[in-house]
Scaffold this active site. Structure first.
Site, PDB file in Angstrom:
ATOM      1  N   THR C  93       0.857  -1.182   0.000  1.00 53.21           N
ATOM      2  CA  THR C  93       0.000   0.000   0.000  1.00 53.21           C
ATOM      3  C   THR C  93       0.894   1.232   0.000  1.00 53.21           C
ATOM      4  OG1 THR C  93      -1.674  -1.212   1.230  1.00 53.21           O
ATOM      5  CG2 THR C  93      -1.869   1.189   1.202  1.00 53.21           C
ATOM      6  N   LYS C 169      -7.563   0.850  -3.193  1.00 52.66           N
ATOM      7  CA  LYS C 169      -7.021   0.267  -1.964  1.00 52.66           C
ATOM      8  C   LYS C 169      -7.026   1.295  -0.827  1.00 52.66           C
ATOM      9  CE  LYS C 169      -4.514  -1.896   1.103  1.00 52.66           C
ATOM     10  NZ  LYS C 169      -5.160  -2.786   2.050  1.00 52.66           N
ATOM     11  N   LYS C 238      -0.816   5.664   9.074  1.00 51.62           N
ATOM     12  CA  LYS C 238      -0.134   5.772   7.776  1.00 51.62           C
ATOM     13  C   LYS C 238      -1.164   5.714   6.641  1.00 51.62           C
ATOM     14  CE  LYS C 238       1.341   2.749   4.795  1.00 51.62           C
ATOM     15  NZ  LYS C 238       1.778   1.458   4.231  1.00 51.62           N
TER      16      LYS C 238
END
Lengths: 291, 291, 291, 291
Positions: C93, C169, C238
């Site tokens: 990611t 995502k 994050k």
């Protein structure tokens, strides 16, 4: 004193001119060389490379942001070329993370790093009336003091850790943005009750909020006078981003800064990024269907 | 002039005393009668019921909120007993919705309704230095002017619709709360970089934010001096709620007021409701683990 | 197929193992070499440098974040060493900005770049049941399909622009975090009315919110079971940061993501960063004085 | 059983019809009498006043909100006319504060008060498939159970304090609104990266968010299909307001609910109040300049 000066935007050019007028010998550098010309006419020496502007007794950097400062000071080899004992006055508004990195790199090079960010727009800079926040090694600040006295009406000492001056500058800009947002939301609210924003700001600016920030931005908001920009909205987003980043590093949530960030993005999405950042106030009008 | 005065809290008692000193004949009423005693000693007449305090030339209400104003003015039959031509100065901070209802009920009764909310705490009220926002029928305001001149340093006229004065008062308090929040978040941020909140507020209060709101609340925040309360935090929540309600009525989203509301609730949940509302600043410290 | 695999954290190790079991020849690399050992026992070749892992037909990267991916792929010279025609499956990611940069660098090198981020934790990865979002050049995806079929239960094709898979995502993780926050605030609310969070989540998870995300996280929240972490809260911060950055790039304000960010920071400030990110729910309890 | 039924909106009419079909004798009342006609044709008795509908063994109220419930149950004298031992099933979505008041008034009157709010729209009500949250005195619930079994597919018991069922209902609606907002912001984000909202929702609704709320609202959002409204956006604002009020009473900050409130107001300010509340998703598009 022989002084290097990197970054001749609106702020930097005005500051460098004042130093020349005060009798200092100035070596100026700017990415686009045209900006140096008026200063050369005043007596400045034009540096061809950043390295050249670092070959002085004291160097001032006033570049746009982290990225340009990194390019000009580090990638160019300027800092790496500096002699031990040089004093570097970093006067731009940079992130706490990047300044932390600069502090370390200057220590390795034996160069004195002093953070000296300022409050005041270009007209204030031109008048030599900036408020200067200063933090760094005591001896280095003492050496820089005559220079600071030319540039500002007052120097606010914040100790020996440069990050302190950086944090205060970032927090101060965050407070200005918060004031603009509060005025914007309030003006949008009272307008729906038939009160003209100018009427509202007149009362606020002469009673509880009798401070330049409120009177000046209040008038701009009331008159929807956002062009030309004193400080561009996209730079406001940059600065609110610096507050959020500084908070992120130290785990300090700043919900008000989050609102500012969202609304500044909304303003930019509607084409207002190049207007003065008081145009942030338009977002409240748009949300409430009044624009 | 024979003046009725309902609501002798800190603000009301100080204002009524000034009217007596200025030579007016005052008929005072308060829910708990003890508050009337010092004023009776000064020469006031103590009304046994709200109805009695309405049997005058001009009546002033300075009750805590919508609910107590409804009880004292409406449920008691006081307004219903009023003679046509009476001027009613509503000086408390009430909701726009309730003032809208009051305007209608006064019209039906033939009583002149003037909204005259104020900026200033009890010490300012005692000094007769309030800033008074006034809106209502022109003739009624003219009749009230000598009274307003006793109570305040300045009257800010806002036209004939009472809601305008109410909206400005609510927006003004919202702006104060926003300033406290901005100071609180900023102080929590700079503290993590080693800057004492007092140091930070000293700079802000003497440069960009050179206004009473910032200097006074800034000092309280820096010294964590929240007791005794000049204005209790629970009342701050009430007032931010008035801003949100006023926005709700007119479909004006106020994201900054939403943040204030959430943080004021958090402060109350942690037991700070009776402290001065500048204790809102503690929330930012708590969130960042610094409290 | 000879496959390079960089990044043997919990996810990567499980995925690489499945590829070996499926008969592929795997060249593995990890910053700390210990992680490669169990895979070598299964038949993998341990690469000494990232360059070696790029000397294959297809290379998969599953590194922690932008910074580690930059170090391993770019700074090490691995990408620069790659032969034209190599297919690179980027399954971590990463930020939209960095993937944009990678796309450009791969094009210059003549390497096919396919973004293939996944939904699913380590247990799902071990079972080969990941949901894989894929976007990139059609031929490259076709070549990678047998590999994707080993790793996931289903591949969701999103066209030829790798950024599309990355955006989906990031948005998906943002939606999970939003669901956790909604459950956390709701549980804190009903608890004050005497409803046990478990009772509440039981009803929600069996009616309107009958989906794995709600049932699984709902149970963790109800039981305050945050350790060991399935997905660490710092990684949640994050990922919410990636959503905010992606929004920043395209000028899309995400007020809900801003709330998530603030609350995740608050959780970390109180020492919960290494817990499962469902511990975000504790923040609502803390704010309301219930913790 | 002889059952009174007050409030014949879309939900109430469907529920009352099911009770008639199940063989109960129903006395119906509605503010505008026309709504009673179809039910009278099915065999219901039309009450002329709310008092008449209270002269039964069990009475159900399904009115729009606090204000209409207060008018019909209290101001009309209906509750005051009720015989001791009557069971009152309150099935509307009301505020916790008002239900607290109702509990007290019913106790004084000797009437059993059972809160039984429901999840499900009119089509679910018509099918007798509601999910019913129930809380109140055990014996009263037992008496009501056959009625609840007609109306819903499942009854979720929550103990003897009616406020528990109310809190769960309010929190549940808050979670739905949160899901809509998360979908709206996500769809606006991925759209800027070239992903069609329908493509995105298809993936989400078949993987992590495989629940009716996400699949149904996700499809509406993707297709921008907001008219006719299954649940009007203005009612969504009412319900999010109930969550904020419930949190206010217990000092539980709900930052996510604050975002929802602001965005719902923004939607109404732009004329979308009568659309389905999934039109909340349009706000994220508007903020990002995509509408």
């Amino acid at each position: 004193m022989k002084i290097g000066f990197l970054g001749l935007g609106g702020m930097g050019a005005a500051m460098a001119a004042n130093l020349i007028k005060a009798g200092h010998q100035i070596v100026v550098w700017n990415r686009s060389p045209g900006a140096a010309e008026p200063l050369v006419e005043l007596g400045a020496i034009a540096a061809v490379t950043p390295v050249q502007a670092f070959d002085v007794e004291l160097v001032i950097s006033m570049l746009a942001d982290d990225a340009s400062t990194r390019a000009v000071l580090l990638d160019s080899g300027a800092l790496a070329s500096a002699k031990a004992g040089l004093v570097h006055l970093s006067m731009a508004t940079l992130s706490t993370a990047f300044v932390g990195e600069l502090v370390e790199l200057h220590r390795e090079q034996g160069v004195e790093f002093v953070a000296a960010p300022v409050f005041g727009r270009t007209d204030v800079a031109a008048a030599g009336k900036l408020n200067i926040l200063v933090a760094g090694p005591e001896a280095a600040i003492a050496k820089a003091q005559p220079v600071l006295d030319v540039l500002g009406q007052k120097t606010w000492p914040l100790g020996d850790d440069p990050l302190r001056a950086v944090a205060v500058k970032i927090a101060g800009n965050f407070m200005i943005a918060s004031a603009i947002e509060a005025m914007g939301e309030s003006a949008a609210l009272v307008k729906t009750y038939g009160v003209a924003p100018g009427e509202f700001m007149e009362i606020m600016g002469n009673t509880l909020f009798n401070a330049p920030v409120y009177r000046n931005y209040g008038a701009q908001i009331a008159e929807q006078r956002f062009d030309p920009a004193g400080f561009r909205l996209v730079l406001g987003l940059k600065d609110v981003g610096l507050a959020l980043s500084a908070g992120h590093e130290q785990r300090v949530p700043l919900p008000l800064a989050s609102v500012l960030r969202d609304n500044l993005l909304e303003a930019i999405a509607h084409g207002d990024g190049e207007l003065d950042w008081s145009a942030l106030s338009q977002v409240a009008l748009r949300k409430s269907g009044q624009l």
